[in-house]
Design an enzyme around this catalytic site. Structure first.
Site, PDB file in Angstrom:
ATOM      1  N   CYS A   1      -2.474   9.127   2.378  1.00  0.00           N
ATOM      2  CA  CYS A   1      -2.108   8.594   1.063  1.00  0.00           C
ATOM      3  C   CYS A   1      -3.194   8.852   0.045  1.00  0.00           C
ATOM      4  O   CYS A   1      -2.939   8.938  -1.143  1.00  0.00           O
ATOM      5  CB  CYS A   1      -1.836   7.103   1.171  1.00  0.00           C
ATOM      6  SG  CYS A   1      -3.193   6.209   1.930  1.00  0.00           S
TER       7      CYS A   1
ATOM      8  N   GLU B   1       0.894  -1.171   0.000  1.00  0.00           N
ATOM      9  CA  GLU B   1       0.000   0.000   0.000  1.00  0.00           C
ATOM     10  C   GLU B   1       0.924   1.211   0.000  1.00  0.00           C
ATOM     11  O   GLU B   1       1.486   1.566   1.045  1.00  0.00           O
ATOM     12  CB  GLU B   1      -0.889  -0.006   1.244  1.00  0.00           C
ATOM     13  CG  GLU B   1      -1.871  -1.169   1.302  1.00  0.00           C
ATOM     14  CD  GLU B   1      -3.001  -1.045   0.300  1.00  0.00           C
ATOM     15  OE1 GLU B   1      -3.186   0.034  -0.279  1.00  0.00           O
ATOM     16  OE2 GLU B   1      -3.697  -2.057   0.082  1.00  0.00           O
TER      17      GLU B   1
HETATM   18  P1  NAD Z   1       7.965   5.303   4.923  1.00  0.00           P
HETATM   19  O1  NAD Z   1       8.016   4.528   3.658  1.00  0.00           O
HETATM   20  O2  NAD Z   1       9.066   6.239   5.198  1.00  0.00           O
HETATM   21  O3  NAD Z   1       7.904   4.329   6.165  1.00  0.00           O
HETATM   22  C1  NAD Z   1       6.928   3.297   6.266  1.00  0.00           C
HETATM   23  C2  NAD Z   1       7.444   2.224   7.191  1.00  0.00           C
HETATM   24  O4  NAD Z   1       8.620   1.640   6.614  1.00  0.00           O
HETATM   25  C3  NAD Z   1       7.840   2.712   8.579  1.00  0.00           C
HETATM   26  O5  NAD Z   1       7.536   1.722   9.512  1.00  0.00           O
HETATM   27  C4  NAD Z   1       9.339   2.880   8.447  1.00  0.00           C
HETATM   28  O6  NAD Z   1      10.006   2.785   9.687  1.00  0.00           O
HETATM   29  C5  NAD Z   1       9.691   1.711   7.544  1.00  0.00           C
HETATM   30  N1  NAD Z   1      10.926   1.893   6.794  1.00  0.00           N
HETATM   31  C6  NAD Z   1      11.498   3.054   6.400  1.00  0.00           C
HETATM   32  N2  NAD Z   1      12.630   2.794   5.717  1.00  0.00           N
HETATM   33  C7  NAD Z   1      12.775   1.449   5.670  1.00  0.00           C
HETATM   34  C8  NAD Z   1      13.739   0.575   5.103  1.00  0.00           C
HETATM   35  N3  NAD Z   1      14.794   1.021   4.455  1.00  0.00           N
HETATM   36  N4  NAD Z   1      13.565  -0.749   5.240  1.00  0.00           N
HETATM   37  C9  NAD Z   1      12.490  -1.217   5.898  1.00  0.00           C
HETATM   38  N5  NAD Z   1      11.542  -0.443   6.465  1.00  0.00           N
HETATM   39  C10 NAD Z   1      11.679   0.877   6.352  1.00  0.00           C
HETATM   40  O7  NAD Z   1       6.548   6.050   4.918  1.00  0.00           O
HETATM   41  P2  NAD Z   1       5.961   7.017   6.036  1.00  0.00           P
HETATM   42  O8  NAD Z   1       6.648   8.328   5.936  1.00  0.00           O
HETATM   43  O9  NAD Z   1       5.890   6.344   7.350  1.00  0.00           O
HETATM   44  O10 NAD Z   1       4.442   7.157   5.536  1.00  0.00           O
HETATM   45  C11 NAD Z   1       4.065   8.009   4.525  1.00  0.00           C
HETATM   46  C12 NAD Z   1       3.925   7.276   3.212  1.00  0.00           C
HETATM   47  O11 NAD Z   1       3.056   6.178   3.380  1.00  0.00           O
HETATM   48  C13 NAD Z   1       3.293   8.122   2.139  1.00  0.00           C
HETATM   49  O12 NAD Z   1       3.957   7.915   0.921  1.00  0.00           O
HETATM   50  C14 NAD Z   1       1.871   7.611   2.069  1.00  0.00           C
HETATM   51  O13 NAD Z   1       1.217   7.817   0.847  1.00  0.00           O
HETATM   52  C15 NAD Z   1       2.064   6.173   2.350  1.00  0.00           C
HETATM   53  N6  NAD Z   1       0.829   5.578   2.839  1.00  0.00           N
HETATM   54  C16 NAD Z   1       0.157   4.731   2.007  1.00  0.00           C
HETATM   55  C17 NAD Z   1      -1.053   4.191   2.425  1.00  0.00           C
HETATM   56  C18 NAD Z   1      -1.825   3.267   1.528  1.00  0.00           C
HETATM   57  O14 NAD Z   1      -2.739   2.618   2.018  1.00  0.00           O
HETATM   58  N7  NAD Z   1      -1.513   3.172   0.251  1.00  0.00           N
HETATM   59  C19 NAD Z   1      -1.553   4.499   3.694  1.00  0.00           C
HETATM   60  C20 NAD Z   1      -0.832   5.357   4.508  1.00  0.00           C
HETATM   61  C21 NAD Z   1       0.362   5.886   4.071  1.00  0.00           C
END
Ligand code: NAD
Length: 485
Positions: free
Chosen positions: A292, A258
C-alpha cells in the site's frame, strides 16, 4: 516436518473459534494456492454466517474477563508471543512464501516486523494513561479514562499476511479487547499460524477467533450487523473500505480504515542519485510492488531524469525473478492471475497514451503468476497509470521543473497514504513533507514502516492510525467522569 505439515497434521488449519479448531458449520471449503506453481496446497474450512455468529458468541463471552485481566498479564502474553514468533521466523517465512509468493528474505523480514508489534504493544499495554483536570470553574474534577471498546472485527489483506494481522491483534490485546479476525481468502494459513502462537503464549480461549472464508461479504456483513460487535479495524482496498464504512454507519460501529495508496516518490535535482535509486528500489520493488505504501509515481526533476532512469533501469535489470524459496530470488510471483492481467493491461494503456517502455512489460509463459520488473519513462502528467494504485512491479517516471510543480503532481490524487522525497537539502525535504497530502513521508528513505510510528493515511487512504501509541486508541473508548471532592 515443516511448520505447514505440523499445523496441518495437528488440525490447526481450521476455523479457530472459542479456543477450538473447527470445521465450518456447512462443510464449505476454501482452497489455498501457491502463486509460484498455481497449484492448490491446502483446502481448509470456509466460514459461514453461522460460524460468524459462533465466533462473535465466543468473543463476547471472553470479553469481560479479558478486559479485567491486569495490563501486565496482557503484556506478558504479548511478550511471550513475540519470543515464540521470532523463534519460528524461518518457518513462518516459509509459510508466507507458500501462500503469498514473496521472496524468502522479504517474508522473513515481514515475520520480524510482525513480531515487533507484539513487543511494542507489550509495552503499550501498561501505558493506558488517562488524565485528571480541575474544571475551569473550579466546581469539579474532570477525570478521563480509556476503556476497551469491546468485541472488535479485524479484516486483513493478503499482501502482508503476518504483519497486517499482528498490527491489529497486538493493540487489541494491549487494550483488553476480544476479537474476530477475518484474514484474506488468499492467505489464511499465516493468520492461523499466528493464532496458534497466541494460544501457546497463553491468550485465553475466545479472545482471538479466526475465520477464513471465501464468503467475505456475507460473513463480515453479518458480524457488522451483530450488536455485540463495537469496532471494525479494516486494512484493504479503498473500494471495500467504503462499502464497509456504509455498513458500519447502520449501527454506528467505530471504524479504522487502512486503505489504498498511490505514493509519489519525488527526486530533486540536488539528491544523491545512487541513494535515491536504492531508496526507490525498496519503495517500488518491495513485495513485488504489492504494498500500500509502494512508490506508485516516480516524480523526477527533468535535469536528472535521464540519469536517474538509467541507474534505476540498471538496478531493476538485476532483480532475479522466480519462486520465493529459490536462492537469490528477489522478486516472487504476484498474488494471482488477475494481478498479472492487470499489469499487462496497465502497461499497454500507459504506452498507448504516449509513454516509453524502457524495461520489462511482459509476463513470462512459464507457470506462476509472474510479471517482469517494468520501467516506463516519458509518462505525461495525465497518463491514466498515475491515477491508480498499480500494486505490482511497474515504475512510471514523470518529470517536473519546479518545486511547486512537484508538489502539485504529488498531491494530484484522491489517495494520501505514503510519500517519499529525495533531496540533498534537508530543509527542502521538510518543507515538501509538510506540503504533501499524505499520512507518512520518508525523507531520503524508501522504507518507513515501524511498529513505534503512526501508520495511516489521509484523504481516501483511510481513517485512524496503526502502530505507535495512537494504534492503542483505535481499541479504546474515552470515558469522562465528573467528580467533586
Ligand atoms: P481487498 O479490499 O480486496 O480485501 C481486503 C479484505 O477484505 C480481505 O480480507 C477480503 O477478503 C475482504 N473483503 C473483500 N471484499 C469484501 C466485502 N465485500 N465485504 C467484506 N470484506 C471483504 O484488498 P486486498 O486485495 O486484500 O489488498 C490490497 C489492498 O489493500 C490494496 O488496495 C492496498 O493498498 C491495501 N492495503 C492497505 C494497507 C494500509 O495499511 N493502508 C496495507 C496493506 C494493504
Amino acid at each position: 516436518m515443516s511448520l505447514f505439515e505440523r499445523l496441518q497434521q495437528a488440525g490447526n488449519f481450521k476455523l479457530h473459534i472459542g479456543g477450538e479448531w473447527r470445521d465450518s458449520s456447512d462443510g464449505a471449503a476454501l482452497a489455498v494456492f501457491d502463486p509460484a506453481t498455481e497449484q492448490s496446497v491446502a483446502e481448509i474450512p470456509s466460514a459461514s454466517v453461522e460460524d460468524a455468529r459462533l465466533a462473535v458468541d465466543a468473543a463476547a463471552d471472553a470479553f469481560t474477563d479479558f478486559a479485567a485481566m491486569s495490563p501486565v498479564s496482557r503484556a506478558e502474553i504479548l511478550r511471550s508471543a513475540y519470543e515464540l514468533m521470532t523463534g519460528k521466523a524461518d518457518e513462518l517465512a516459509g509459510l508466507i512464501v507458500l501462500e503469498m509468493g514473496k521472496a524468502y528474505a522479504e517474508a522473513r523480514a515481514e515475520v520480524v516486523y510482525a513480531a515487533e508489534f507484539f513487543r511494542w504493544y507489550a509495552g503499550e499495554a501498561t501505558r493506558n494513561i488517562g488524565y485528571l483536570n480541575t474544571a475551569p470553574a473550579g466546581d469539579k474534577r474532570i477525570l478521563a479514562i480509556h476503556q476497551p471498546i469491546g468485541v472488535s472485527l479485524l479484516v486483513t489483506p493478503w499482501n502482508f499476511p503476518a504483519a497486517m494481522a499482528t498490527r491489529k491483534i497486538a493493540p487489541a490485546i494491549a487494550a483488553g479487547c476480544s476479537m474476530v479476525l477475518k484474514p484474506a481468502s488468499d492467505t489464511p494459513l499465516t493468520a492461523l499460524a499466528v493464532a496458534k502462537i497466541l494460544e501457546k503464549a497463553g491468550l485465553p480461549p475466545g479472545v482471538l477467533n479466526v475465520l477464513p472464508s471465501r464468503r467475505s461479504g456475507e460473513v463480515v456483513n453479518a458480524m457488522l450487523s451483530d450488536q455485540r460487535v463495537r469496532n471494525l479495524s479494516f486494512t484493504g482496498s479503498t473500494e471495500v473500505g467504503q462499502l464497509l464504512l456504509e455498513q458500519c454507519s447502520r449501527r454506528v460501529v467505530r471504524a479504522s480504515m487502512e486503505l489504498g495508496g498511490n505514493a509519489p516518490l519525488v527526486v530533486f535535482e540536488d539528491a544523491d542519485l545512487d541513494e535515491a535509486v536504492a531508496g526507490c528500489m525498496i519503495a517500488k520493488m518491495r513485495n513485488g510492488g504489492q504494498s500500500c505504501i509502494g512508490a506508485n509515481r516516480l516524480i523526477v526533476h527533468e535535469a536528472i531524469a535521464t540519469e536517474f532512469s538509467g541507474k534505476l533501469c540498471d538496478a531493476m535489470s538485476e532483480v532475479k525473478m522466480g519462486p520465493g524459496m529459490e536462492a537469490g530470488v528477489t522478486l516472487g510471483p504476484l498474488i494471482n492471475e488477475q494481478a498479472v492481467r492487470d499489469m499487462v493491461r496497465m502497461t499497454e494503456e500507459c504506452i498507448d497514451a504516449g509513454a516509453s517502455l524502457e524495461l520489462g512489460g511482459s509476463a513470462p509463459e512459464s507457470a506462476g503468476y509472474y510479471f517482469a520488473p517494468t520501467l516506463i519513462t516519458a509518462v505525461a502528467p495525465d497518463n491514466p497509470i498515475l491515477s491508480r494504485e498499480i500494486f505490482g512491479p511497474i515504475a512510471p517516471v514523470v518529470t517536473f521543473e519546479s518545486e511547486e510543480e512537484a508538489i502539485r503532481l504529488a498531491n494530484n490524487s484522491e489517495l494520501g497514504l505514503a510519500a517519499y522525497v529525495f533531496t540533498g537539502d534537508f530543509a527542502r525535504g521538510l518543507r515538501i513533507s509538510e506540503a504533501i497530502e499524505a499520512g507518512m513521508v520518508g525523507i531520503n528513505r524508501g522504507l518507513i514502516s515501524d511498529p513505534a510510528a503512526p501508520f495511516g493515511g489521509v484523504k481516501e487512504s483511510g481513517l485512524g492510525r496503526e502502530g505507535s501509541h495512537e494504534g492503542l486508541h483505535e481499541f479504546l473508548e474515552t470515558k469522562y467522569i465528573s467528580a467533586d471532592w
